[in-house]
Design a protein around this motif. Structure first.
Motif, short mmCIF file in Angstrom:
data_model
loop_
_atom_site.label_atom_id
_atom_site.label_comp_id
_atom_site.label_asym_id
_atom_site.label_seq_id
_atom_site.Cartn_x
_atom_site.Cartn_y
_atom_site.Cartn_z
N HIS A 55 0.79 -1.29 0.14
CA HIS A 55 0.09 0.13 -0.03
C HIS A 55 0.83 1.29 0.08
O HIS A 55 2.06 1.16 0.57
N SER A 56 0.41 2.22 -0.62
CA SER A 56 1.02 3.67 -0.47
C SER A 56 0.61 4.63 0.44
O SER A 56 1.01 5.77 0.28
N ASN A 57 -0.51 4.30 1.07
CA ASN A 57 -0.67 5.15 1.97
C ASN A 57 -1.33 4.41 3.26
O ASN A 57 -1.28 3.15 3.36
N VAL A 58 -2.05 4.94 4.37
CA VAL A 58 -2.47 4.34 5.57
C VAL A 58 -3.33 3.10 5.24
O VAL A 58 -4.38 3.19 4.24
N VAL A 59 -2.94 1.89 5.87
CA VAL A 59 -3.83 0.85 5.67
C VAL A 59 -5.15 1.02 6.87
O VAL A 59 -4.76 1.29 8.08
#
Length: 82
Positions: A55-59
């Motif tokens: 992922h490239s942002n918050v999970v």
């Protein structure tokens, strides 16, 4: 321990705030974080069995699926199946 009110384990390893948790069918725990990773924890030992990256942002969401698979959602606007 819910029966005694005492903490059994503290799981440490994420570098940012934990934002999602999911109990897995095999007894382990999955956690998602602002650090963009998912960690799979052994709830007996407290050890991290695996770290999932992608992922490239918050999970922000985790869901246990059939056949040992896991779904994750993120602020990067994707759902990933692991």
């Amino acid at each position: 321990n819910r029966g005694t009110g005492h903490r059994d384990l503290t799981l440490t390893g994420h570098s940012r705030m934990v934002t999602a948790l999911c109990a897995l069918g095999d007894g382990r725990l999955a956690s998602g974080s602002e650090d963009k990773t998912i960690k799979i924890w052994n709830t007996k030992t407290g050890q991290c069995d695996r770290t999932l990256t992608g992922h490239s942002n918050v999970v922000t969401a985790l869901c246990d699926l059939r056949y040992g698979r896991l779904a994750s959602g993120s602020y990067d606007r994707t759902i990933k199946i692991w």
